[in-house]
Design an enzyme around this catalytic site. Sequence first.
Site, PDB file in Angstrom:
ATOM      1  N   GLU A 130       0.875  -1.180   0.000  1.00  8.96           N
ATOM      2  CA  GLU A 130       0.000   0.000   0.000  1.00  8.96           C
ATOM      3  C   GLU A 130       0.913   1.232   0.000  1.00  8.96           C
ATOM      4  O   GLU A 130       2.112   1.118   0.255  1.00  8.96           O
ATOM      5  CB  GLU A 130      -0.896  -0.012   1.246  1.00  8.96           C
ATOM      6  CG  GLU A 130      -1.835  -1.219   1.241  1.00  8.96           C
ATOM      7  CD  GLU A 130      -2.785  -1.270   2.432  1.00  8.96           C
ATOM      8  OE1 GLU A 130      -2.684  -0.403   3.333  1.00  8.96           O
ATOM      9  OE2 GLU A 130      -3.626  -2.180   2.442  1.00  8.96           O
ATOM     10  N   PRO A 131       0.338   2.422  -0.221  1.00 14.62           N
ATOM     11  CA  PRO A 131       1.207   3.605  -0.259  1.00 14.62           C
ATOM     12  C   PRO A 131       2.062   3.739   1.011  1.00 14.62           C
ATOM     13  O   PRO A 131       3.219   4.164   0.930  1.00 14.62           O
ATOM     14  CB  PRO A 131       0.212   4.763  -0.403  1.00 14.62           C
ATOM     15  CG  PRO A 131      -0.956   4.154  -1.134  1.00 14.62           C
ATOM     16  CD  PRO A 131      -1.048   2.738  -0.640  1.00 14.62           C
ATOM     17  N   ARG A 249      10.116 -14.952  -5.277  1.00 14.19           N
ATOM     18  CA  ARG A 249      11.498 -14.435  -5.305  1.00 14.19           C
ATOM     19  C   ARG A 249      12.394 -15.277  -6.213  1.00 14.19           C
ATOM     20  O   ARG A 249      13.354 -14.758  -6.787  1.00 14.19           O
ATOM     21  CB  ARG A 249      12.027 -14.347  -3.864  1.00 14.19           C
ATOM     22  CG  ARG A 249      11.346 -13.199  -3.129  1.00 14.19           C
ATOM     23  CD  ARG A 249      11.517 -13.159  -1.630  1.00 14.19           C
ATOM     24  NE  ARG A 249      10.739 -12.025  -1.093  1.00 14.19           N
ATOM     25  CZ  ARG A 249      10.410 -11.855   0.180  1.00 14.19           C
ATOM     26  NH1 ARG A 249      10.774 -12.739   1.084  1.00 14.19           N
ATOM     27  NH2 ARG A 249       9.711 -10.809   0.562  1.00 14.19           N
ATOM     28  N   GLU A 369       9.177  -7.312  -4.699  1.00 16.08           N
ATOM     29  CA  GLU A 369       9.112  -8.620  -4.021  1.00 16.08           C
ATOM     30  C   GLU A 369      10.120  -8.693  -2.868  1.00 16.08           C
ATOM     31  O   GLU A 369      10.729  -9.733  -2.597  1.00 16.08           O
ATOM     32  CB  GLU A 369       9.240  -9.769  -5.016  1.00 16.08           C
ATOM     33  CG  GLU A 369       8.058  -9.756  -5.988  1.00 16.08           C
ATOM     34  CD  GLU A 369       7.651 -11.090  -6.549  1.00 16.08           C
ATOM     35  OE1 GLU A 369       8.031 -12.124  -5.983  1.00 16.08           O
ATOM     36  OE2 GLU A 369       6.931 -11.087  -7.564  1.00 16.08           O
TER      37      GLU A 369
HETATM   38  N1  CAA Z   1       6.676 -18.495   5.217  1.00 15.55           N
HETATM   39  C1  CAA Z   1       5.695 -18.784   6.097  1.00 15.55           C
HETATM   40  N2  CAA Z   1       5.321 -17.974   7.124  1.00 15.55           N
HETATM   41  C2  CAA Z   1       5.977 -16.817   7.235  1.00 15.55           C
HETATM   42  C3  CAA Z   1       7.006 -16.432   6.348  1.00 15.55           C
HETATM   43  C4  CAA Z   1       7.351 -17.326   5.313  1.00 15.55           C
HETATM   44  N3  CAA Z   1       8.308 -17.031   4.425  1.00 15.55           N
HETATM   45  N4  CAA Z   1       7.465 -15.221   6.726  1.00 15.55           N
HETATM   46  C5  CAA Z   1       6.765 -14.857   7.800  1.00 15.55           C
HETATM   47  N5  CAA Z   1       5.868 -15.823   8.110  1.00 15.55           N
HETATM   48  C6  CAA Z   1       4.924 -15.853   9.238  1.00 15.55           C
HETATM   49  C7  CAA Z   1       5.696 -15.832  10.530  1.00 15.55           C
HETATM   50  O1  CAA Z   1       6.037 -17.134  10.936  1.00 15.55           O
HETATM   51  C8  CAA Z   1       4.712 -15.196  11.465  1.00 15.55           C
HETATM   52  O2  CAA Z   1       3.762 -16.182  11.876  1.00 15.55           O
HETATM   53  P1  CAA Z   1       3.277 -16.290  13.411  1.00 15.55           P
HETATM   54  O3  CAA Z   1       2.195 -15.279  13.527  1.00 15.55           O
HETATM   55  O4  CAA Z   1       2.818 -17.688  13.536  1.00 15.55           O
HETATM   56  O5  CAA Z   1       4.462 -15.958  14.270  1.00 15.55           O
HETATM   57  C9  CAA Z   1       3.967 -14.197  10.581  1.00 15.55           C
HETATM   58  O6  CAA Z   1       4.157 -14.660   9.234  1.00 15.55           O
HETATM   59  C10 CAA Z   1       4.529 -12.803  10.704  1.00 15.55           C
HETATM   60  O7  CAA Z   1       5.886 -12.862  10.346  1.00 15.55           O
HETATM   61  P2  CAA Z   1       6.981 -11.853  10.889  1.00 15.55           P
HETATM   62  O8  CAA Z   1       6.814 -11.666  12.350  1.00 15.55           O
HETATM   63  O9  CAA Z   1       8.290 -12.291  10.374  1.00 15.55           O
HETATM   64  O10 CAA Z   1       6.484 -10.507  10.147  1.00 15.55           O
HETATM   65  P3  CAA Z   1       7.191  -9.106  10.031  1.00 15.55           P
HETATM   66  O11 CAA Z   1       6.147  -8.058  10.116  1.00 15.55           O
HETATM   67  O12 CAA Z   1       8.380  -9.031  10.932  1.00 15.55           O
HETATM   68  O13 CAA Z   1       7.650  -9.073   8.467  1.00 15.55           O
HETATM   69  C11 CAA Z   1       9.127  -9.344   6.594  1.00 15.55           C
HETATM   70  C12 CAA Z   1       8.545  -9.907   7.907  1.00 15.55           C
HETATM   71  C13 CAA Z   1      10.068 -10.415   6.110  1.00 15.55           C
HETATM   72  C14 CAA Z   1       9.865  -8.046   6.792  1.00 15.55           C
HETATM   73  C15 CAA Z   1       7.957  -9.146   5.573  1.00 15.55           C
HETATM   74  O14 CAA Z   1       7.125  -8.066   5.957  1.00 15.55           O
HETATM   75  C16 CAA Z   1       8.435  -8.919   4.162  1.00 15.55           C
HETATM   76  O15 CAA Z   1       8.801  -9.865   3.464  1.00 15.55           O
HETATM   77  N6  CAA Z   1       8.415  -7.663   3.683  1.00 15.55           N
HETATM   78  C17 CAA Z   1       8.628  -7.367   2.293  1.00 15.55           C
HETATM   79  C18 CAA Z   1       7.310  -7.374   1.585  1.00 15.55           C
HETATM   80  C19 CAA Z   1       7.428  -7.692   0.134  1.00 15.55           C
HETATM   81  O16 CAA Z   1       8.223  -8.513  -0.310  1.00 15.55           O
HETATM   82  N7  CAA Z   1       6.583  -7.044  -0.650  1.00 15.55           N
HETATM   83  C20 CAA Z   1       6.539  -7.279  -2.055  1.00 15.55           C
HETATM   84  C21 CAA Z   1       5.157  -7.041  -2.562  1.00 15.55           C
HETATM   85  S1  CAA Z   1       4.800  -7.765  -4.123  1.00 15.55           S
HETATM   86  C22 CAA Z   1       5.496  -6.736  -5.264  1.00 15.55           C
HETATM   87  O17 CAA Z   1       6.631  -6.447  -5.162  1.00 15.55           O
HETATM   88  C23 CAA Z   1       4.680  -6.210  -6.398  1.00 15.55           C
HETATM   89  C24 CAA Z   1       4.623  -7.084  -7.571  1.00 15.55           C
HETATM   90  O18 CAA Z   1       3.552  -7.192  -8.183  1.00 15.55           O
HETATM   91  C25 CAA Z   1       5.857  -7.735  -8.113  1.00 15.55           C
END
Ligand code: CAA
Length: 387
Positions: A130-131, A249, A369
């Site tokens: 989101e923004p 990824r 991503e």
């Molecule tokens: N597989 C399974 N579960 C996962 C996971 C994974 N890879 N990563 C996190 N989880 C689960 C955790 O186990 C946790 O579960 P519980 O509630 O049971 O503990 C829950 O998800 C929350 O995880 P975190 O506490 O790790 O969450 P966080 O807020 O600290 O965020 C982060 C982690 C890695 C920073 C994540 O926010 C992230 O990857 N951010 C980047 C977002 C991203 O890649 N955006 C891309 C959007 S798509 C795009 O680019 C547009 C397009 O069209 C190409």
Amino acid sequence: MSWALIPLTEEQRAMQESARDFALAEIAPHSDRWDRESVFDRSIVGKMGALGFLGMLIPEAYDGLGLDTCTYLVALEEIAAVDASVAVLMSVHNSLPTQMILRYGSEEQKQKYLRPMARGEYLGAFALSEPDAGSDAASLRTQAVRDGDHYVLTGVKAWVTSGAHADVILAMARTDSPNDRKGARGISTFIITPDMPGFSVGKKEDKMGLRGSETNQLVFDELRVPVANRLGQEGMGFVYAMQSLDNGRLGIAAQSIGIARAALEHSVRYAAERKQFGKPIKEFQAVQFKLADMATRVAASRALLYAAASAKDRGQPITQFGSMSKLMASETAMWVTTEAIQIFGGYGYVKEYPVEKLFRDAKVTEIYEGTSEIQRIVIARELYARS
Ligand code: CAA
């Protein structure tokens, strides 16, 4: 560039050839114009669908090709080497929305959405950001409120690849109450179609690169989504999105390698043709060292990617290796395209030669991503999770 390190099967070789032929015949002639005019040509979706490129990982039972991850990535690299804009469409569609429905969707959702997506009749998109919620994806604010047999969604999704052209959008929204926030566990996933009341396409981004792929905001103004279109369990949407991004990824890594490989191939040719000080510039050690480092980084990125993809196909968790592959390949794409421009000199800096576009296309692979910084966080966290 040599694939000697990766022993491709006959099926993989055939798919590689078919993707290369398709890219040269149907994409290459239009690629410069799509970039210059910033147009997304919808007809490419139908053409790719007809050859199965949009259902590569979907089982045959749902009209896909039912291929393994490595074969899919081999094809994706070939498309990316010709046009990274088409590659991102292919990567997002194959890795995110279709995989989410396949993995977590009901049988009814698979029949209704996955089948036509596998055939390339419906194009898929993924709406997480989101923004004000990018790297911190769990802070997203789009709110979904239950109203009888519907959810009513209000909010703005951002950076949605193919957003204006998608027929099926997998969108994450909060289902927890504003008075009782549950963090990442307060998010659910919805299958949205553009005909739902309250849906509209917002701003089209005017991007540095990938200009043949459209990136949009999507506006949900009391968007009414049937409960039957919630994916899986309420509250699990963030986990579904993260699990899917592990696979996404790998796709972005293959796209990055395609870009880097194209820049390397152009550089090798140019260095043999371009003469300065009375000889081709490939005779100078300064240029040879650059080419050697470029080739080494491309080969290493590909080797890591295929090791990660094989691990996925063996059923191993790939959160860490997915992030490693994306990190290494995207930084390789940026570095190799920068070096390519240096080898081309002034000609590398102008649009008449191909490396300028490759350089612009490469940059976003370090951002979307999950930025390189987010990949490093994921990799480091996994080190501690294992110890
Ligand atoms: N597989 C399974 N579960 C996962 C996971 C994974 N890879 N990563 C996190 N989880 C689960 C955790 O186990 C946790 O579960 P519980 O509630 O049971 O503990 C829950 O998800 C929350 O995880 P975190 O506490 O790790 O969450 P966080 O807020 O600290 O965020 C982060 C982690 C890695 C920073 C994540 O926010 C992230 O990857 N951010 C980047 C977002 C991203 O890649 N955006 C891309 C959007 S798509 C795009 O680019 C547009 C397009 O069209 C190409």
